[in-house]
Structures are given as structure tokens and as C-alpha cells.
Design an enzyme around this catalytic site. Structure first.
Site, PDB file in Angstrom:
ATOM      1  CG  ASP A  51      -0.360  -0.053   2.517  1.00  0.00           C
ATOM      2  OD1 ASP A  51       0.875  -0.182   2.605  1.00  0.00           O
ATOM      3  OD2 ASP A  51      -1.103   0.037   3.529  1.00  0.00           O
ATOM      4  CB  SER A  52       4.589   1.695  -0.055  1.00  0.00           C
ATOM      5  OG  SER A  52       4.833   0.541  -0.832  1.00  0.00           O
ATOM      6  CG  ASP A  90       0.475  -4.018   2.034  1.00  0.00           C
ATOM      7  OD1 ASP A  90       0.497  -4.870   2.945  1.00  0.00           O
ATOM      8  OD2 ASP A  90       1.344  -3.144   1.900  1.00  0.00           O
ATOM      9  CE  LYS A 120       3.269  -5.914   3.797  1.00  0.00           C
ATOM     10  NZ  LYS A 120       2.780  -4.726   4.525  1.00  0.00           N
ATOM     11  CD  GLU A 122       0.437  -1.519   8.041  1.00  0.00           C
ATOM     12  OE1 GLU A 122       0.063  -0.755   8.961  1.00  0.00           O
ATOM     13  OE2 GLU A 122       0.943  -1.113   6.981  1.00  0.00           O
ATOM     14  CD  GLU A 189       7.836  -0.235   7.593  1.00  0.00           C
ATOM     15  OE1 GLU A 189       6.871  -0.941   7.259  1.00  0.00           O
ATOM     16  OE2 GLU A 189       8.041   0.907   7.129  1.00  0.00           O
TER      17      GLU A 189
HETATM   18  O1  KIV Z   1       3.618  -1.124   1.672  1.00  0.00           O
HETATM   19  C1  KIV Z   1       4.792  -1.527   1.641  1.00  0.00           C
HETATM   20  O2  KIV Z   1       5.556  -1.249   0.712  1.00  0.00           O
HETATM   21  C2  KIV Z   1       5.247  -2.344   2.748  1.00  0.00           C
HETATM   22  C3  KIV Z   1       6.708  -2.696   2.779  1.00  0.00           C
HETATM   23  C4  KIV Z   1       7.509  -1.526   3.167  1.00  0.00           C
HETATM   24  C5  KIV Z   1       6.960  -3.854   3.655  1.00  0.00           C
HETATM   25  O3  KIV Z   1       4.494  -2.695   3.592  1.00  0.00           O
END
Ligand code: KIV
Length: 273
Positions: A51-52, A90, A120, A122, A189
Site C-alpha cells: 500500500d506504499s 497489501d 499482507k 498490519e 519494519e
Molecule cells: O507497503 C509496503 O511497501 C510495505 C513494505 C515496506 C513492507 O508494507
């Protein structure tokens, strides 16, 4: 999706086995098909559509604005061309917090519409039920502990997590909880290297570090960060393997000058009758 049937891409079982075999796991983010095509020719084990993408691709200043529709759109772009690496997507902010059913429904969209092979999310104890529900439906889940950017406001900024005995013990406990809930790996992280080492030793599933030192079972970086797209982004944990900002700016400037001076295009780039 062709990825499931062609030439044996990386599987979740291979990722789990890597830890026992002490083979380091390489992971990288990717958000579009042009980069996915290039990464597919490397030996990278895991591609994360993180989600970055909110920061990197969409111009937001955090990941909080990223929606399920954004994620599905970008995961699908990557999954159309990626064949070898294991593809993780994510789950964005608030897509798994309301109930385990909501979490499963959204994880299902990332797999069904996006073509992801895993998701993924969090958090630790708070999301354990969601992890259980998603994995029970046959979708592998990667957990994410330490600095969890979707909670940036609660954490008071992008700060190192797990410093001090209590915080370190809590991190180890959370790692055990997400492992017990069924996660196949844990992103760690921005935690001190010594704490990441303890977490890595405490669980049987691989840890994938970003700003978590050398003792994790694998490493992940944001693609555009390690390629040097942003001269102004230089956190301690980042190693830049290229300086593409300069290469891209120099190339675009050279093109601009040639267009304006009339030296591009020449006969070489023109069609004959
Ligand atoms: O969203 C992302 O890019 C991440 C990585 C930094 C692990 O969660």
C-alpha cells in the site's frame, strides 16, 4: 492466472522451507506491469504490491488514503505479467478491521480480482482473528509488525518500534500470536537489529526485514527507493542500488532540448514514403 500453472513459480511452501534451510529470502515492492516484467527476469522470491503505492504511485503523504479499488487495480497490473516470484498484496487501511468476514471478503478480492497469491495485513493480536479467518479459506497471510504505517497517527510518526525490554517482549509475543494464527511470514519494519534477531529466533516462520538489521530471514525494500527515484528520501535503512532520478531527469532534459532545437527526430526516426 497463468502464474499458477507455468514453470513452477515460487510457492508459499518454498518460502517456509527457506528458513529451515537458512536461505535468505529476497522481496521487493512493485506496482505496475512494466516493472513486474523486469523483476520477473530476476531471482527475487517475493513481490509485494504494497500500500506504499499510495506514496510512491498516487502522490499521497501516507498509506491511509489507499483503498481496496486502488489495490485491486495495481495488483492486477502486476499479476498479468509476473510469473516467477510469489505475489503478495497489501490489505489497505480499514479493509480488515471491521470483522473477520470483512477481512476475508477483501482478501478474496485481492486474490480473485487482482490475482494475488497471498495478502499482507498490519498488526498483531488485534488482527489474529482476521488472519485465522483468511488462512482458513486457503489464502496465505503475511503479517506486519514493528512500524505499521497504517497506524502512523497512533504511533506519533514513522518511528523505530520495539526499543526497550517491554516493547521488545511485546513484539516477540505479537510475532508468536500471528504465527499461531496461521501467518506464513512476518514483515518487521524499523525495529532495532537485536530485537529483530530475537523475534526471528522466537518464531518458526520467516521474518522479512525493512530497517530491521541483517538477522531477519529475508529483506524487503520499496522498489523506487532502492532505485533512487527520490533524492530527498534517505532513511538510514535504505541502500540505493541506482540513482535513476538523475538518469531519468537527464534523459528527459536531453529529449526536451533536442525537440526544441530541432535535432530530434532525424531521418533515422522518420518513415520513408
Ligand atoms: O507497503 C509496503 O511497501 C510495505 C513494505 C515496506 C513492507 O508494507
Amino acid at each position: 492466472m497463468s502464474r499458477y500453472t507455468e514453470k513452477g513459480g515460487v510457492t508459499v511452501l518454498q518460502i517456509l522451507k527457506s528458513k529451515a534451510e537458512k536461505k535468505k529470502i529476497s522481496a521487493i515492492t512493485c506496482y505496475d506491469s512494466s516493472f513486474a516484467r523486469l523483476i520477473d527476469e530476476t531471482d527475487i522470491d517475493i513481490v509485494l504490491v504494497g500500500d506504499s503505492l499510495g506514496n510512491v504511485m498516487l502522490g499521497y503523504d501516507s498509506t491511509i488514503s489507499v483503498t481496496m479499488d486502488h489495490m485491486v487495480h495495481h495488483v492486477a497490473a502486476v499479476s498479468r505479467v509476473l510469473k516467477k516470484p510469489f505475489l503478495c498484496a497489501d490489505m489497505p487501511f480499514l479493509s480488515y478491521h471491521l470483522s473477520p468476514e470483512q477481512a476475508l471478503q477483501n482478501a478474496g478480492r485481492l486474490v480473485q480480482e487482482g490475482g494475488a497469491q497471498s495478502v499482507k495485513l498490519e498488526g498483531g493480536e488485534d488482527v489474529a482473528e482476521a488472519i485465522r479467518r483468511i488462512t482458513a479459506a486457503g489464502i496465505p497471510v503475511m503479517a506486519h509488525l514493528g512500524l505499521t504505517p497504517q497506524s502512523v497517527h497512533a504511533m506519533g510518526g514513522y518511528r523505530i518500534q520495539g526499543r526497550g525490554t517491554d516493547a521488545a517482549d511485546k513484539l516477540i509475543e505479537e510475532a508468536r500470536i500471528v504465527e499461531a494464527a496461521g501467518a506464513y511470514a512476518i514483515v518487521l519494519e524499523m525495529v532495532p537489529a537485536s530485537v529483530a534477531k530475537k523475534v526471528t529466533e522466537a518464531v518458526g516462520i520467516p521474518t522479512i526485514g525493512i530497517g530491521a538489521g541483517p538477522d531477519c530471514d529475508g529483506q524487503i525494500l520499496v522498489l523506487q527507493d532502492m532505485l533512487g527515484f527520490d533524492d530527498g528520501f534517505n532513511p538510514k535503512f535504505l541502500k540505493k542500488y541506482a540513482n535513476l532520478a538523475k538518469t531519468i531527469q537527464d534523459s528527459v532534459s536531453a529529449y526536451d532540448k533536442e525537440v526544441k532545437s530541432g535535432t530530434f527526430p532525424t531521418a533515422d526516426q522518420s518513415f520513408k514514403d
